[in-house]
Scaffold this motif. Structure first.
Motif, short mmCIF file in Angstrom:
data_model
loop_
_atom_site.label_atom_id
_atom_site.label_comp_id
_atom_site.label_asym_id
_atom_site.label_seq_id
_atom_site.Cartn_x
_atom_site.Cartn_y
_atom_site.Cartn_z
N GLY A 1 -1.38 2.65 -15.78
CA GLY A 1 -0.58 2.89 -14.91
C GLY A 1 0.11 1.73 -14.63
O GLY A 1 -0.53 0.33 -14.82
N GLU B 1 3.35 1.93 -8.72
CA GLU B 1 3.06 3.00 -7.78
C GLU B 1 4.02 4.46 -7.63
O GLU B 1 3.84 5.21 -7.07
CB GLU B 1 2.90 2.75 -6.35
CG GLU B 1 1.93 1.59 -6.13
CD GLU B 1 1.65 1.26 -4.51
OE1 GLU B 1 0.84 2.21 -4.05
OE2 GLU B 1 1.54 0.20 -3.96
N GLY C 1 -10.51 4.87 -5.21
CA GLY C 1 -9.50 3.86 -4.87
C GLY C 1 -9.04 3.32 -6.35
O GLY C 1 -7.94 2.78 -6.33
N ARG D 1 -12.98 12.52 0.40
CA ARG D 1 -12.01 11.89 1.28
C ARG D 1 -10.99 12.92 1.77
O ARG D 1 -10.47 13.66 1.00
CB ARG D 1 -11.27 10.96 0.42
CG ARG D 1 -9.91 10.09 1.22
CD ARG D 1 -9.54 9.01 0.49
NE ARG D 1 -8.90 9.22 -0.76
CZ ARG D 1 -7.74 9.45 -0.97
NH1 ARG D 1 -6.96 9.35 0.14
NH2 ARG D 1 -6.92 9.80 -1.93
N GLY E 1 -7.59 5.01 -8.29
CA GLY E 1 -6.14 5.79 -8.62
C GLY E 1 -6.29 6.97 -9.18
O GLY E 1 -5.51 7.48 -9.95
N LYS E 2 -7.43 7.85 -9.05
CA LYS E 2 -7.67 9.09 -9.68
C LYS E 2 -6.77 10.04 -9.02
O LYS E 2 -6.14 10.56 -10.25
CB LYS E 2 -9.15 9.57 -9.27
CG LYS E 2 -10.36 8.98 -9.88
CD LYS E 2 -11.49 9.82 -9.76
CE LYS E 2 -12.06 9.78 -8.38
NZ LYS E 2 -11.85 8.93 -7.18
N THR E 3 -6.69 10.10 -7.97
CA THR E 3 -5.68 11.37 -7.41
C THR E 3 -4.17 11.12 -7.89
O THR E 3 -3.49 12.11 -8.20
CB THR E 3 -5.77 11.40 -5.97
OG1 THR E 3 -7.13 11.49 -5.67
CG2 THR E 3 -4.99 12.54 -5.36
N THR E 4 -3.73 9.56 -7.56
CA THR E 4 -2.35 9.36 -8.41
C THR E 4 -2.36 9.94 -9.69
O THR E 4 -1.43 10.31 -10.16
CB THR E 4 -2.15 7.71 -8.02
OG1 THR E 4 -2.63 7.63 -6.87
CG2 THR E 4 -0.84 7.51 -8.50
N ASP F 1 0.14 -3.24 -13.56
CA ASP F 1 1.21 -3.91 -13.18
C ASP F 1 0.64 -5.14 -12.21
O ASP F 1 1.58 -6.06 -11.91
CB ASP F 1 2.30 -3.08 -12.20
CG ASP F 1 1.64 -2.16 -11.24
OD1 ASP F 1 0.48 -1.65 -11.61
OD2 ASP F 1 1.90 -2.46 -10.25
N LYS G 1 -3.01 0.21 -12.40
CA LYS G 1 -2.69 -1.18 -11.85
C LYS G 1 -2.55 -2.37 -12.70
O LYS G 1 -2.66 -3.41 -12.57
CB LYS G 1 -3.55 -1.34 -10.64
CG LYS G 1 -3.68 -0.04 -9.83
CD LYS G 1 -4.66 -0.53 -8.49
CE LYS G 1 -5.13 0.78 -7.94
NZ LYS G 1 -6.12 0.56 -6.52
N1 LIG Z 1 0.36 -0.81 -8.29
C1 LIG Z 1 -0.10 0.33 -8.68
N2 LIG Z 1 -0.96 1.18 -7.82
C2 LIG Z 1 -1.34 2.06 -8.06
C3 LIG Z 1 -1.46 2.49 -9.55
N3 LIG Z 1 -2.15 3.78 -9.56
C4 LIG Z 1 -2.51 4.16 -8.35
N4 LIG Z 1 -2.18 3.23 -7.47
C5 LIG Z 1 -2.41 2.95 -5.99
O1 LIG Z 1 -3.93 3.16 -5.78
C6 LIG Z 1 -4.05 3.48 -4.39
C7 LIG Z 1 -5.25 4.44 -4.56
O2 LIG Z 1 -5.04 5.45 -5.22
P1 LIG Z 1 -5.60 6.98 -5.24
O3 LIG Z 1 -4.94 7.89 -6.30
O4 LIG Z 1 -5.56 7.51 -3.89
O5 LIG Z 1 -7.17 6.69 -5.69
P2 LIG Z 1 -8.31 7.63 -5.74
O6 LIG Z 1 -9.26 7.09 -6.91
O7 LIG Z 1 -7.99 9.07 -6.18
O8 LIG Z 1 -9.05 7.29 -4.49
P3 LIG Z 1 -9.88 8.35 -3.66
O9 LIG Z 1 -9.15 9.58 -3.47
O10 LIG Z 1 -10.34 7.86 -2.59
O11 LIG Z 1 -11.14 8.73 -4.46
C8 LIG Z 1 -2.74 4.19 -4.16
O12 LIG Z 1 -2.24 3.53 -3.30
C9 LIG Z 1 -2.09 4.17 -5.37
O13 LIG Z 1 -0.52 4.41 -5.09
C10 LIG Z 1 -0.87 1.62 -10.63
O14 LIG Z 1 -0.90 2.10 -11.72
N5 LIG Z 1 -0.25 0.61 -9.86
#
Ligand SMILES: Nc1nc2c(ncn2[C@@H]2O[C@H](COP(=O)(O)OP(=O)(O)OP(=O)(O)O)[C@@H](O)[C@H]2O)c(=O)[nH]1
Length: 416
Positions: free
Chosen positions: A394, A397, A227, A257, A229-232, A371, A369
């Motif tokens: 980051g 989104e 959560g 996931r 934002g790794k995948t993003t 922002d 995040k």
């Molecule tokens: N506002 C904002 N949201 C972000 C940013 N980076 C990621 N997100 C949001 O954070 C949420 C989680 O991002 P993911 O990339 O799914 O997180 P993850 O760490 O890969 O999560 P898992 O796959 O569960 O391990 C998503 O809704 C993204 O759009 C950012 O820099 N700013």
């Protein structure tokens, strides 16, 4: 004679006509051959795109092995035995596959990375409670008495700067403002700017080590809690690398996931980047191994591997990430380990950072995040905590909301 003559004339005409037809045919064939051979001699610069197009048009066709990594020559799914990875045979079939490109949308052109931090300035300047605004208001007071210095300290602590950096910063600011006899707010602001930049340490190398050596691809391992934002980040990083002209392959080693691999594949498809993925709940090390193997055989510049970050136990995490890294390194060295931290989680983020840093050698931090918080101080705290630089931030989104971090640009955004 007249009759004989007319026979001769018509024979000659016929002969000339036939000769003309034959000549036209010969020239036609020759021209076709020349054009055909030129077509085959096209340079393979756009190999990946063309092969993706071919696959889109003929999805049922057997991929011909070309060594460019697009064919699914992948190991057996399921648990990988590290001891076996020295001599992994390319299996003919498997659940692991380079992404299904049949539904790939139009390839996008990522925005250039230069100037992206300016967006942070725009966002922070709308926030009345930002660290910069708070500090500037305090430093602009007529008298900087003890109470004011205490407020400055509280402001820094509240902005997640961390105890030690806060004390250092207050100490240096006090000394400089006193010694230099500063009274004008602009001079106080300039000193604050210099000292904040010094705390963030401009001497760090913040480039992403995305290039390999000796024919191997650069391998970027992206780790962090779910959560954050790794995948993003992996998706956006692929865009940045593609914008820089690199060939990129993604490894979907977050098998925890369910939707993570789909999400990653979609990110990749948007910029024409293939994804190596495996079965849901499969062995992350197996997928990571395969992604790097495919990247190496296909001559890709960089393989970016997404991982699952569930913190069930530290030992479990250590086992999993340790294994992923060791198994990858049987193919190619990991050139960069990026730890993704959610800037809005403050102290929690720091605790997570500590755990991950004990498990893998983190070489760079991605602060997502930013922002969503007016507390930019986490940048200073997390670098201090881990002794590694923030390399990317980051800022939203959007697909291109990942900016290379630069201390001066960041401080200017804070103080805008
Ligand atoms: N506002 C904002 N949201 C972000 C940013 N980076 C990621 N997100 C949001 O954070 C949420 C989680 O991002 P993911 O990339 O799914 O997180 P993850 O760490 O890969 O999560 P898992 O796959 O569960 O391990 C998503 O809704 C993204 O759009 C950012 O820099 N700013």
């Amino acid at each position: 004679m007249g009759r004989l003559g007319s026979w001769i004339v018509s024979d000659t005409t016929l002969f000339l006509f036939v000769a003309l037809v034959v000549a036209i045919l010969v020239i036609g064939v020759a021209v076709a051959l020349v054009i055909g051979s030129r077509g085959r001699a096209l340079p393979p610069a756009d190999t990946v795109d063309r092969r993706l197009d071919d696959l889109r048009e003929h999805p049922e066709a057997e991929p011909t092995p070309t060594g460019d990594g697009l064919e699914p020559a992948l190991p057996e799914p399921g648990e990988i035995d590290e001891a076996d990875t020295d001599n992994v045979e390319p299996p003919a079939e498997g659940d692991l596959a380079v992404d299904d490109v049949t539904t790939a949308p139009e390839v996008e052109q990522p925005a250039p990375t230069a100037g992206r931090l300016v967006r942070l300035r725009e966002r922070l300047s709308r926030s009345q409670s930002s660290l910069g605004k708070g500090l500037l208001a305090l430093l602009g007071r007529d008298r900087l008495d003890e109470d004011t210095w205490e407020e400055i300290e509280d402001t820094l602590l509240a902005a997640d700067v961390g105890v030690t950096p806060t004390q250092e910063l207050v100490e240096t600011l006090r000394t400089r403002i006193k010694v230099e006899g500063v009274v004008e707010p602009d001079r106080a602001k300039a000193i604050l700017r210099e000292e904040l930049i010094a705390q963030i340490d401009p001497s760090y190398d913040r480039s992403i080590a995305a290039t390999g050596a000796e024919g191997a691809p650069g391998v970027v391992l992206v780790v962090g809690v779910n959560g954050t934002g790794k995948t993003t980040t992996v998706g956006r990083l692929a865009r940045v690398l593609v914008a820089d002209g690199d060939t990129v392959l993604l490894g979907a080693a977050d098998t925890f996931r369910a939707a993570a691999a789909d999400q990653l594949q979609t990110w990749g498809e948007r910029v024409g980047v293939p994804t190596v993925r495996g079965p849901e709940g499969g062995d992350p090390a197996s997928i990571a191994f395969d992604a790097v193997k495919t990247g190496k055989e296909g001559g890709y510049d960089t393989v970016v591997v997404d991982t699952a970050g569930r913190l069930h136990t530290k030992a479990g995490l250590m086992d999993e990430l340790g294994k992923v890294k060791r198994v990858i390194e049987k193919q190619a060295p990991v050139t960069e380990v990026l730890l993704v931290i959610d800037a809005t989680t403050g102290q929690n983020g720091l605790t997570q950072a500590r755990v991950f840093a004990e498990v893998v050698d983190v070489t760079g931090i991605v602060l997502t995040k930013l922002d969503g918080t007016a507390k930019g101080g986490i940048v200073i705290a997390v670098q201090r905590e881990l002794g590694v630089p923030v390399k990317l931030v980051g800022l939203g989104e959007g697909a291109d909301d990942l900016a290379p971090f630069d201390p001066e640009g960041f401080v200017d955004a804070l103080l805008a």
